[in-house]
Design a protein around this motif. Structure first.
Motif, PDB file in Angstrom:
ATOM      1  N   SER A 354     -16.616 -30.760 -15.216  1.00 14.86           N
ATOM      2  CA  SER A 354     -17.831 -30.140 -15.126  1.00 14.86           C
ATOM      3  C   SER A 354     -17.836 -29.433 -13.661  1.00 14.86           C
ATOM      4  O   SER A 354     -18.649 -29.566 -12.837  1.00 14.86           O
ATOM      5  CB  SER A 354     -19.054 -31.195 -15.185  1.00 14.86           C
ATOM      6  N   VAL A 355     -17.171 -28.474 -13.633  1.00 22.17           N
ATOM      7  CA  VAL A 355     -17.022 -27.417 -12.524  1.00 22.17           C
ATOM      8  C   VAL A 355     -16.805 -26.017 -13.198  1.00 22.17           C
ATOM      9  O   VAL A 355     -16.342 -25.673 -14.112  1.00 22.17           O
ATOM     10  CB  VAL A 355     -15.945 -27.902 -11.621  1.00 22.17           C
ATOM     11  N   LEU A 356     -17.325 -24.983 -12.167  1.00 24.21           N
ATOM     12  CA  LEU A 356     -17.166 -23.675 -12.418  1.00 24.21           C
ATOM     13  C   LEU A 356     -16.337 -23.157 -11.115  1.00 24.21           C
ATOM     14  O   LEU A 356     -17.089 -23.466 -10.095  1.00 24.21           O
ATOM     15  CB  LEU A 356     -18.342 -22.624 -12.346  1.00 24.21           C
ATOM     16  N   ILE A 357     -15.320 -22.329 -11.181  1.00 27.66           N
ATOM     17  CA  ILE A 357     -14.304 -22.094 -10.203  1.00 27.66           C
ATOM     18  C   ILE A 357     -14.272 -20.713 -10.030  1.00 27.66           C
ATOM     19  O   ILE A 357     -14.234 -19.803 -11.123  1.00 27.66           O
ATOM     20  CB  ILE A 357     -13.007 -22.807 -10.490  1.00 27.66           C
ATOM     21  N   ALA A 358     -14.489 -20.089  -8.729  1.00 26.12           N
ATOM     22  CA  ALA A 358     -14.539 -18.819  -8.772  1.00 26.12           C
ATOM     23  C   ALA A 358     -12.850 -18.541  -7.801  1.00 26.12           C
ATOM     24  O   ALA A 358     -13.026 -18.988  -6.662  1.00 26.12           O
ATOM     25  CB  ALA A 358     -15.771 -18.311  -7.603  1.00 26.12           C
ATOM     26  N   LEU A 359     -12.533 -17.482  -8.033  1.00 24.52           N
ATOM     27  CA  LEU A 359     -11.070 -17.306  -7.307  1.00 24.52           C
ATOM     28  C   LEU A 359     -11.118 -15.611  -6.853  1.00 24.52           C
ATOM     29  O   LEU A 359     -11.897 -14.797  -7.660  1.00 24.52           O
ATOM     30  CB  LEU A 359      -9.854 -17.409  -8.277  1.00 24.52           C
ATOM     31  N   SER A 360     -10.427 -15.221  -5.973  1.00 21.48           N
ATOM     32  CA  SER A 360     -10.136 -14.061  -5.587  1.00 21.48           C
ATOM     33  C   SER A 360      -9.184 -13.268  -6.691  1.00 21.48           C
ATOM     34  O   SER A 360      -8.293 -13.942  -6.834  1.00 21.48           O
ATOM     35  CB  SER A 360      -9.641 -13.911  -4.036  1.00 21.48           C
ATOM     36  N   THR A 361      -9.616 -11.953  -6.984  1.00 23.41           N
ATOM     37  CA  THR A 361      -8.692 -11.368  -8.038  1.00 23.41           C
ATOM     38  C   THR A 361      -7.664 -10.814  -7.305  1.00 23.41           C
ATOM     39  O   THR A 361      -6.689 -10.381  -7.882  1.00 23.41           O
ATOM     40  CB  THR A 361      -9.698 -10.362  -8.671  1.00 23.41           C
ATOM     41  N   GLN A 362      -7.567 -10.781  -6.015  1.00 26.10           N
ATOM     42  CA  GLN A 362      -6.567 -10.196  -5.055  1.00 26.10           C
ATOM     43  C   GLN A 362      -5.171 -11.085  -5.178  1.00 26.10           C
ATOM     44  O   GLN A 362      -4.507 -10.727  -5.355  1.00 26.10           O
ATOM     45  CB  GLN A 362      -6.951  -9.817  -3.853  1.00 26.10           C
ATOM     46  N   ASP A 363      -5.489 -12.506  -4.895  1.00 29.82           N
ATOM     47  CA  ASP A 363      -4.393 -13.436  -4.675  1.00 29.82           C
ATOM     48  C   ASP A 363      -4.712 -14.883  -5.365  1.00 29.82           C
ATOM     49  O   ASP A 363      -3.576 -15.805  -5.138  1.00 29.82           O
ATOM     50  CB  ASP A 363      -4.013 -13.489  -3.316  1.00 29.82           C
ATOM     51  N   GLY A 364      -5.818 -14.936  -6.110  1.00 27.42           N
ATOM     52  CA  GLY A 364      -5.943 -15.959  -6.690  1.00 27.42           C
ATOM     53  C   GLY A 364      -6.529 -17.264  -5.823  1.00 27.42           C
ATOM     54  O   GLY A 364      -6.635 -18.362  -6.386  1.00 27.42           O
ATOM     55  N   LEU A 365      -6.831 -16.819  -4.603  1.00 27.04           N
ATOM     56  CA  LEU A 365      -7.340 -17.937  -3.686  1.00 27.04           C
ATOM     57  C   LEU A 365      -8.642 -18.416  -4.003  1.00 27.04           C
ATOM     58  O   LEU A 365      -9.421 -17.664  -4.388  1.00 27.04           O
ATOM     59  CB  LEU A 365      -7.319 -17.509  -2.225  1.00 27.04           C
ATOM     60  N   LEU A 366      -9.152 -19.693  -3.680  1.00 27.35           N
ATOM     61  CA  LEU A 366     -10.315 -20.360  -4.169  1.00 27.35           C
ATOM     62  C   LEU A 366     -11.643 -19.462  -3.361  1.00 27.35           C
ATOM     63  O   LEU A 366     -11.394 -19.415  -1.848  1.00 27.35           O
ATOM     64  CB  LEU A 366     -10.279 -21.836  -3.853  1.00 27.35           C
ATOM     65  N   HIS A 367     -12.427 -18.956  -4.003  1.00 25.46           N
ATOM     66  CA  HIS A 367     -13.480 -18.860  -3.215  1.00 25.46           C
ATOM     67  C   HIS A 367     -14.776 -19.608  -3.289  1.00 25.46           C
ATOM     68  O   HIS A 367     -15.318 -20.014  -2.191  1.00 25.46           O
ATOM     69  CB  HIS A 367     -14.173 -17.522  -3.984  1.00 25.46           C
ATOM     70  N   LYS A 368     -15.064 -20.214  -4.465  1.00 24.88           N
ATOM     71  CA  LYS A 368     -16.119 -21.388  -4.185  1.00 24.88           C
ATOM     72  C   LYS A 368     -15.961 -22.032  -5.515  1.00 24.88           C
ATOM     73  O   LYS A 368     -15.441 -21.643  -6.378  1.00 24.88           O
ATOM     74  CB  LYS A 368     -17.552 -20.737  -4.332  1.00 24.88           C
ATOM     75  N   TRP A 369     -16.494 -23.459  -5.217  1.00 25.66           N
ATOM     76  CA  TRP A 369     -16.446 -24.216  -6.503  1.00 25.66           C
ATOM     77  C   TRP A 369     -17.648 -24.974  -6.592  1.00 25.66           C
ATOM     78  O   TRP A 369     -18.533 -25.507  -5.782  1.00 25.66           O
ATOM     79  CB  TRP A 369     -15.445 -25.222  -5.942  1.00 25.66           C
ATOM     80  N   TYR A 370     -18.205 -24.874  -7.979  1.00 26.31           N
ATOM     81  CA  TYR A 370     -19.379 -25.297  -8.406  1.00 26.31           C
ATOM     82  C   TYR A 370     -19.330 -26.651  -9.392  1.00 26.31           C
ATOM     83  O   TYR A 370     -18.742 -26.590 -10.301  1.00 26.31           O
ATOM     84  CB  TYR A 370     -20.430 -24.370  -8.773  1.00 26.31           C
ATOM     85  N   GLU A 371     -20.240 -27.309  -9.073  1.00 30.26           N
ATOM     86  CA  GLU A 371     -20.489 -28.495 -10.113  1.00 30.26           C
ATOM     87  C   GLU A 371     -21.491 -28.225 -11.013  1.00 30.26           C
ATOM     88  O   GLU A 371     -22.747 -27.637 -10.525  1.00 30.26           O
ATOM     89  CB  GLU A 371     -20.805 -29.901  -9.494  1.00 30.26           C
ATOM     90  N   ILE A 372     -21.240 -28.186 -12.268  1.00 32.77           N
ATOM     91  CA  ILE A 372     -22.263 -27.891 -13.233  1.00 32.77           C
ATOM     92  C   ILE A 372     -22.364 -28.994 -14.173  1.00 32.77           C
ATOM     93  O   ILE A 372     -22.013 -30.221 -14.088  1.00 32.77           O
ATOM     94  CB  ILE A 372     -21.799 -26.522 -14.196  1.00 32.77           C
ATOM     95  N   THR A 373     -23.566 -28.721 -14.928  1.00 32.11           N
ATOM     96  CA  THR A 373     -24.133 -29.714 -16.007  1.00 32.11           C
ATOM     97  C   THR A 373     -22.907 -30.088 -16.860  1.00 32.11           C
ATOM     98  O   THR A 373     -22.327 -29.471 -17.196  1.00 32.11           O
ATOM     99  CB  THR A 373     -24.957 -29.430 -16.920  1.00 32.11           C
ATOM    100  N   SER A 374     -22.466 -31.624 -17.028  1.00 34.73           N
ATOM    101  CA  SER A 374     -21.588 -31.969 -18.101  1.00 34.73           C
ATOM    102  C   SER A 374     -21.562 -31.752 -19.400  1.00 34.73           C
ATOM    103  O   SER A 374     -22.591 -32.625 -20.179  1.00 34.73           O
ATOM    104  CB  SER A 374     -21.480 -33.517 -17.696  1.00 34.73           C
ATOM    105  N   LEU A 375     -21.374 -30.707 -19.828  1.00 35.44           N
ATOM    106  CA  LEU A 375     -21.395 -30.372 -21.329  1.00 35.44           C
ATOM    107  C   LEU A 375     -20.154 -29.729 -21.897  1.00 35.44           C
ATOM    108  O   LEU A 375     -19.360 -29.016 -21.009  1.00 35.44           O
ATOM    109  CB  LEU A 375     -22.570 -29.268 -21.396  1.00 35.44           C
ATOM    110  N   PRO A 376     -19.699 -29.499 -22.997  1.00 36.61           N
ATOM    111  CA  PRO A 376     -18.515 -28.798 -23.512  1.00 36.61           C
ATOM    112  C   PRO A 376     -19.003 -27.447 -23.653  1.00 36.61           C
ATOM    113  O   PRO A 376     -19.680 -26.996 -24.627  1.00 36.61           O
ATOM    114  CB  PRO A 376     -18.408 -29.493 -25.021  1.00 36.61           C
ATOM    115  N   TYR A 377     -18.644 -26.822 -22.941  1.00 33.21           N
ATOM    116  CA  TYR A 377     -18.901 -25.374 -22.916  1.00 33.21           C
ATOM    117  C   TYR A 377     -18.166 -24.470 -23.945  1.00 33.21           C
ATOM    118  O   TYR A 377     -17.037 -24.941 -24.220  1.00 33.21           O
ATOM    119  CB  TYR A 377     -18.783 -24.813 -21.655  1.00 33.21           C
ATOM    120  N   PHE A 378     -18.502 -23.428 -24.639  1.00 33.30           N
ATOM    121  CA  PHE A 378     -17.862 -22.852 -25.347  1.00 33.30           C
ATOM    122  C   PHE A 378     -18.035 -21.286 -25.331  1.00 33.30           C
ATOM    123  O   PHE A 378     -17.122 -20.478 -26.122  1.00 33.30           O
ATOM    124  CB  PHE A 378     -18.385 -23.146 -27.001  1.00 33.30           C
TER     125      PHE A 378
END
Length: 737
Positions: A354-378
């Motif tokens: 249950s996480v949302l991950i944000a990466l840089s489009t330039q090199d794929g490095l991690l920008h920020k990592w969020y925990e989100i509600t535990s649900l099957p997202y579609f």
């Protein structure tokens, strides 16, 4: 019952203006928005809404298809309007599209009342009142619709009636229809989409499928949208339902073949938008057990795909631009498409956590990592301006929208979000993927408390200790009496009766340390090993090939073998290095458990055991049984790899989706679980036996000179699989009178 959940959270990104909206041709899922930042509000829909995509305006308003009506939800969570478009309760709605230049919301509704009806409805975006309706029963069902500003038309495909049609955006009248689609159906999930060709006409993509259960035969049609809707070009791509496409401004259509096409449903491809030629077609760059999804395309022509636990970017020719670090374990069955913010950020939802991950489009490095509600997202994340994201997931029967007003907070948006919404917490801002000391310790303690009694019993059985004599039971299969040792439950019950329940937790401290090092070391070592293996000169094409990967040279046994080899190297090296760090504590653990048999007190604490081992055996004592443990790792990974390569290679020659699914469920999965353990277990047993051999405990075991002597002894005694199956009573011998 199913419930859909839509959540809102804050982002931290650079201001940037871009005109495309959610559902755009490039599949960026970005909506320009300049309004206030809103989080902390909730909205719940009626049960059983349609499982099709919404539209989002530049004001942040969500137009969501319910069962027989469309609801408009403002960015602050209040309802703007709720309008019916079909009889209550029994309609199927298409995706919603927004023609913002005329402020109309368009949706299709299909239902059955004696006859089958299809009605296309245009609603005023501000009031929800009906602008026009168009009854098109000849189309039977509509699976997906799109809208064009260039031609001022709505385009829709007819399911079963093999029709592609255009309606006037002004009044809904039929402009033209094309009945030359020789395939039997349109995809229920794959959406049609259009993009201006840059001259004076517009091109629309129409994915089709034989719909005969065979799967993997999808054909992509491209239509030049003049007054007749003639075919521009068509190409057989071999996709399945759920296939996704995205246009680039450089004349390339990027795609993903869906959940069932190709080998494992993981092919990605690029098509020339002018001629329909296949530029590249390959398996993508995900881990062999992960699933590709995407693409999203930026204004520079680069495409981005998600693997569920990592993401990667490719050039227009399909070659790798970058691939991110691995974030946890992937879901082998699905992943959700990524989304792009024009300020240089890529967002994707982890498919297994249950996480949302944000990466840089330039090199794929991690920008920020969020925990989100535990649900099957579609649905992929919908990026709303620079401050919000909408997420859609299943719950019980409704859509839940969570948020709250943060306004002009000067603090970090993630910190403001932490205060506004308790179930959306930014938990990581550094470029690291390990769970941290506290997280690893928590997992280690939990695993030890829950599994240690089982491990305690299994270890004693592996060492040959039986607390009770075999029991005599009648076998209805062999029609005679047999002798059985108890399974793990009866075994534990016997120990509790003789020594109390605390005996089952002997060696718990060593177990916690061992699990802690295992968890922490793996999270650190695996990304490093994966990055090193990615640099190895392993190619899916023959050496000397200068062209990009194509359908012919990627959908081969060679490509599968290369991917399997990389998996073998990563798995073996990671587990061996982790074993190097954790093995001394497994030695202490096994010896502490073995003391239950001898009633000695040599290995009572972790620190005391370390001093005892060093004084009596030196440094080598910490690695007793290390060699057979490493052999077990190599054998386990090798067998897994061979099974995967064999099954995936066989899947290349199976043309039906059903055949591929049956191959995986009935052959690959059972073999992948059973055979590696079968071939590696004897070396695990030898390793644990060597840990207590000649260690000072008065246990009834020979003093083996090497692991080979131990292996030969157990083999001659037919005990190489002792302790491998302990859930049920264990057969000893026939009870002859």
């Amino acid at each position: 019952m199913e419930k859909l959940a839509l959540h809102v959270l804050l982002l931290s990104s650079t201001a940037y203006c871009w005109s495309q909206q959610y559902g755009d041709a490039a599949s960026t899922n970005y909506v320009p928005y300049q309004g206030p930042v809103i989080v902390g509000w909730n909205y719940t829909t009626p049960p059983f809404p349609s499982l099709t995509s919404p539209a989002v305006s530049s004001e942040g308003t969500i137009f969501y298809p319910l069962r027989s009506n469309v609801v408009a939800i403002l960015s602050n969570g209040t309802i703007l309007w709720n309008s019916g478009v079909a009889p209550d309760g029994n309609a199927y709605l298409t995706n919603v599209v927004l023609a913002d230049w005329v402020q109309l919301v368009i949706v299709g509704a299909s239902w059955v009342e004696g006859n089958t009806y299809l009605q296309i409805v245009a609603l005023h975006a501000q009031s929800g009142s009906v602008a026009w309706t168009s009854l098109q029963n000849d189309l039977y069902h509509s699976t997906s619709i799109c809208v064009s500003q260039t031609s001022n038309a709505v385009y829709l495909g007819g399911f079963d009636k093999r029709t592609f049609a255009a309606l006037s955006l002004k009044d809904g009248s039929l402009l033209w229809e094309n009945r030359d689609i020789y395939l039997l159906g349109l995809f229920m999930q794959t959406k049609i989409g259009s993009r201006s060709s840059g001259v004076d006409e517009e091109v629309v993509l129409l994915p089709t499928d034989p719909f005969d259960g065979s799967g993997g035969k999808g054909r992509l049609f491209s239509y030049e949208l003049d007054s007749s809707g003639k075919t521009y070009w068509s190409v057989d791509v071999g996709f399945d339902e759920g296939a996704l496409f995205a246009f680039s401004t450089f004349g390339v259509i990027f795609g993903f073949d869906g959940t069932g096409g190709g080998a494992g449903g993981m092919k990605t491809f690029g098509i020339n938008a002018s001629r329909g030629d296949v530029i590249f077609s390959n398996f993508g760059f995900c881990n062999p057990v992960a699933q590709n999804s995407g693409p999203a395309v930026d204004i520079y022509g680069y495409a981005y795909y998600s693997c569920g636990n990592q993401a990667y970017s490719v050039y227009p020719n399909g070659s790798l631009r970058w691939i991110s670090e691995v974030y946890g374990e992937p879901n082998p069955y699905f992943s959700i498409s990524p989304s792009l913010h024009p300020g240089g950020l890529l967002y994707f939802i982890h498919s297994n956590e249950s996480v949302l991950i944000a990466l840089s489009t330039q090199d794929g490095l991690l920008h920020k990592w969020y925990e989100i509600t535990s649900l099957p997202y579609f649905e992929p994340p919908i990026i709303v301006g620079d401050s919000m994201i909408y997420l859609f997931g299943f719950a019980e029967s409704s859509i839940v929208i969570s948020g709250g007003h943060v306004g002009g907070a000067t603090e970090d948006p993630g910190e403001a979000l932490l205060k506004g919404v308790q179930n959306l917490i930014p938990v990581q801002t550094k470029r690291e993927t390990n769970p941290g000391v506290f997280g690893a310790l928590t997992k280690a303690v939990s695993a030890s408390l829950f599994f240690h009694p089982y491990q305690f019993g299994q270890t004693l059985i592996q060492l040959g200790y039986e607390p009770v004599l075999p029991s005599r039971r009648y076998s209805f299969v062999f029609r005679e009496y047999m002798l059985y040792h108890p399974g793990i439950i009866g075994y534990s019950r016997a120990i509790i009766r003789s020594d109390g329940w605390r005996a089952l937790y002997r060696g718990l401290g060593a177990s916690i340390v061992y699990n802690f090092i295992n968890i922490g070391a793996e999270s650190i070592i695996e990304p490093w090993v994966s990055a090193a293996v990615d640099k190895l000169p392993l190619s899916v094409v023959e050496s000397g090939t200068d062209v990009p990967d194509t359908e012919e040279n990627v959908s081969t046994v060679r490509a599968v073998a290369v991917r399997g080899l990389k998996y073998f190297v990563v798995s073996t090296c990671t587990r061996t290095l982790v074993r190097l760090a954790a093995h001394p504590f497994e030695v202490i653990l096994v010896r502490a458990i073995a003391q239950h048999v001898t009633k000695q007190d040599m290995f009572s604490s972790v620190w005391g055991s370390m001093k005892t081992i060093y004084q009596n055996e030196g440094f080598a004592g910490f690695y007793a049984g290390f060699v057979p443990a490493c052999i077990s790792i190599v054998v386990h990974s090798a067998v897994q790899t061979m099974i995967w390569i064999a099954c995936e290679s066989a899947a290349l020659y199976i043309t039906t989706k059903l055949g591929q699914v049956m191959l995986k469920l009935c052959l690959e999965v059972p073999l992948f679980i059973y055979l590696p353990r079968t071939y590696s277990y004897p070396y695990q047993l030898v390793s644990r036996t060597m840990m207590v051999s000649s260690c000072g405990l008065n246990i009834d075991l020979p003093a083996f000179q090497s692991y080979r002597d131990c292996y030969n002894h157990l083999s001659a005694s037919k005990l190489l699989y002792r302790g491998s199956a302990i859930l049920f009573p264990r057969f000893v011998a026939r009870d002859h009178p």
